[in-house]
Scaffold this motif. Sequence first.
Motif, short mmCIF file in Angstrom:
data_model
loop_
_atom_site.label_atom_id
_atom_site.label_comp_id
_atom_site.label_asym_id
_atom_site.label_seq_id
_atom_site.Cartn_x
_atom_site.Cartn_y
_atom_site.Cartn_z
N ARG A 140 0.82 -1.22 0.00
CA ARG A 140 0.00 0.00 0.00
C ARG A 140 0.84 1.25 0.00
O ARG A 140 1.75 1.34 0.82
CB ARG A 140 -0.92 0.02 1.22
N PRO A 141 0.58 2.19 -0.85
CA PRO A 141 -0.45 2.29 -1.87
C PRO A 141 0.00 1.77 -3.25
O PRO A 141 -0.60 2.09 -4.26
CB PRO A 141 -0.72 3.79 -1.94
N TYR A 142 1.06 0.97 -3.27
CA TYR A 142 1.65 0.52 -4.53
C TYR A 142 1.32 -0.93 -4.85
O TYR A 142 1.02 -1.71 -3.96
CB TYR A 142 3.18 0.65 -4.49
N VAL A 143 1.46 -1.27 -6.13
CA VAL A 143 1.46 -2.66 -6.59
C VAL A 143 2.62 -2.79 -7.57
O VAL A 143 2.88 -1.87 -8.35
CB VAL A 143 0.12 -3.08 -7.23
N ILE A 144 3.31 -3.91 -7.48
CA ILE A 144 4.39 -4.21 -8.42
C ILE A 144 4.01 -5.50 -9.13
O ILE A 144 3.75 -6.52 -8.48
CB ILE A 144 5.74 -4.37 -7.70
N VAL A 145 3.97 -5.44 -10.46
CA VAL A 145 3.59 -6.60 -11.27
C VAL A 145 4.79 -7.03 -12.09
O VAL A 145 5.41 -6.23 -12.78
CB VAL A 145 2.41 -6.26 -12.21
N THR A 146 5.12 -8.31 -11.98
CA THR A 146 6.15 -8.92 -12.82
C THR A 146 5.41 -9.71 -13.89
O THR A 146 4.50 -10.47 -13.57
CB THR A 146 7.06 -9.86 -12.00
N TYR A 147 5.80 -9.51 -15.15
CA TYR A 147 5.11 -10.18 -16.25
C TYR A 147 6.10 -10.64 -17.30
O TYR A 147 7.24 -10.19 -17.34
CB TYR A 147 4.05 -9.26 -16.87
N ARG A 148 5.65 -11.56 -18.15
CA ARG A 148 6.45 -12.03 -19.28
C ARG A 148 5.77 -11.57 -20.56
O ARG A 148 4.56 -11.68 -20.70
CB ARG A 148 6.55 -13.56 -19.26
N ASN A 149 6.57 -11.08 -21.52
CA ASN A 149 6.01 -10.61 -22.79
C ASN A 149 6.14 -11.68 -23.87
O ASN A 149 6.63 -12.79 -23.62
CB ASN A 149 6.64 -9.28 -23.23
N LYS B 65 -0.09 0.04 -17.72
CA LYS B 65 1.27 0.53 -17.92
C LYS B 65 2.12 -0.52 -18.64
O LYS B 65 2.93 -0.19 -19.51
CB LYS B 65 1.92 0.86 -16.57
N ALA B 66 1.93 -1.79 -18.27
CA ALA B 66 2.69 -2.86 -18.92
C ALA B 66 2.34 -2.95 -20.40
O ALA B 66 3.24 -3.03 -21.26
CB ALA B 66 2.39 -4.19 -18.22
N LYS C 156 8.97 -5.63 -15.08
CA LYS C 156 8.19 -5.21 -13.91
C LYS C 156 7.62 -3.82 -14.16
O LYS C 156 8.26 -2.99 -14.81
CB LYS C 156 9.05 -5.15 -12.65
N VAL C 157 6.42 -3.60 -13.63
CA VAL C 157 5.81 -2.28 -13.63
C VAL C 157 5.25 -2.02 -12.24
O VAL C 157 4.92 -2.95 -11.51
CB VAL C 157 4.68 -2.13 -14.67
N MET C 158 5.17 -0.73 -11.91
CA MET C 158 4.63 -0.34 -10.61
C MET C 158 3.54 0.69 -10.82
O MET C 158 3.63 1.53 -11.72
CB MET C 158 5.73 0.27 -9.73
N ALA C 159 2.50 0.61 -10.02
CA ALA C 159 1.44 1.60 -10.06
C ALA C 159 1.12 2.00 -8.62
O ALA C 159 1.33 1.23 -7.68
CB ALA C 159 0.20 1.05 -10.74
N LYS C 160 0.60 3.20 -8.48
CA LYS C 160 0.25 3.73 -7.16
C LYS C 160 -1.23 4.05 -7.14
O LYS C 160 -1.76 4.66 -8.07
CB LYS C 160 1.06 5.00 -6.88
N CYS C 161 -1.88 3.66 -6.07
CA CYS C 161 -3.28 4.00 -5.86
C CYS C 161 -3.34 5.46 -5.44
O CYS C 161 -2.61 5.87 -4.53
CB CYS C 161 -3.89 3.09 -4.79
N ASP D 159 -7.80 0.02 -3.56
CA ASP D 159 -8.57 -1.01 -4.23
C ASP D 159 -7.59 -1.86 -5.04
O ASP D 159 -7.03 -1.39 -6.04
CB ASP D 159 -9.61 -0.36 -5.14
N GLU D 160 -7.35 -3.10 -4.60
CA GLU D 160 -6.36 -3.96 -5.25
C GLU D 160 -6.65 -4.15 -6.74
O GLU D 160 -5.74 -4.12 -7.56
CB GLU D 160 -6.31 -5.33 -4.55
N GLN D 161 -7.89 -4.36 -7.09
CA GLN D 161 -8.25 -4.61 -8.49
C GLN D 161 -7.94 -3.40 -9.37
O GLN D 161 -7.36 -3.52 -10.45
CB GLN D 161 -9.74 -4.97 -8.60
N ARG D 162 -8.30 -2.21 -8.89
CA ARG D 162 -8.09 -1.00 -9.70
C ARG D 162 -6.61 -0.68 -9.86
O ARG D 162 -6.17 -0.29 -10.95
CB ARG D 162 -8.85 0.18 -9.10
N VAL D 163 -5.83 -0.84 -8.80
CA VAL D 163 -4.41 -0.53 -8.90
C VAL D 163 -3.70 -1.60 -9.74
O VAL D 163 -2.76 -1.30 -10.48
CB VAL D 163 -3.76 -0.33 -7.51
#
Length: 111
Positions: free
Chosen positions: A52-61, A91-92, A68-73, A80-84
């Motif tokens: 909180r208030p961030y989420v970090i997503v690791t993904y494969r293209n 962003k990804a 990795k991308v990061m977003a802030k609520c 709201d976990e879903q929205r962030v």
Amino acid sequence: MGSKYKVGDELMVIENVSDDVKKLKEMTKLEIKGDFAEISWGLKIIDVKYDRPYVIVTYRNVYGEENKVMAKCISEENFDEQRVLEKALLKAFQSEIINITVTKTKTKREK
């Protein structure tokens, strides 16, 4: 999909990246149907970490690369976990589309 092996008390999962890349290539496409165009883009979510208030997503293209991308609520009180998560994924996708545009332009210039 990955292979699972039990070594002592530990379960090891070995990922097969080529299976992911094959699936992502099937998902990623640009289609033109008359006066309409549609784009579909695939990413594989590897990991999601909420701090909180961030989420970090690791993904494969589609190239098998992990990013990795990061977003802030915006409102920490209304986190709201879903929205962030959606914000991070947008962003990804944006980053991947910019990357493919740069790659295609570079390839055309090299010819």
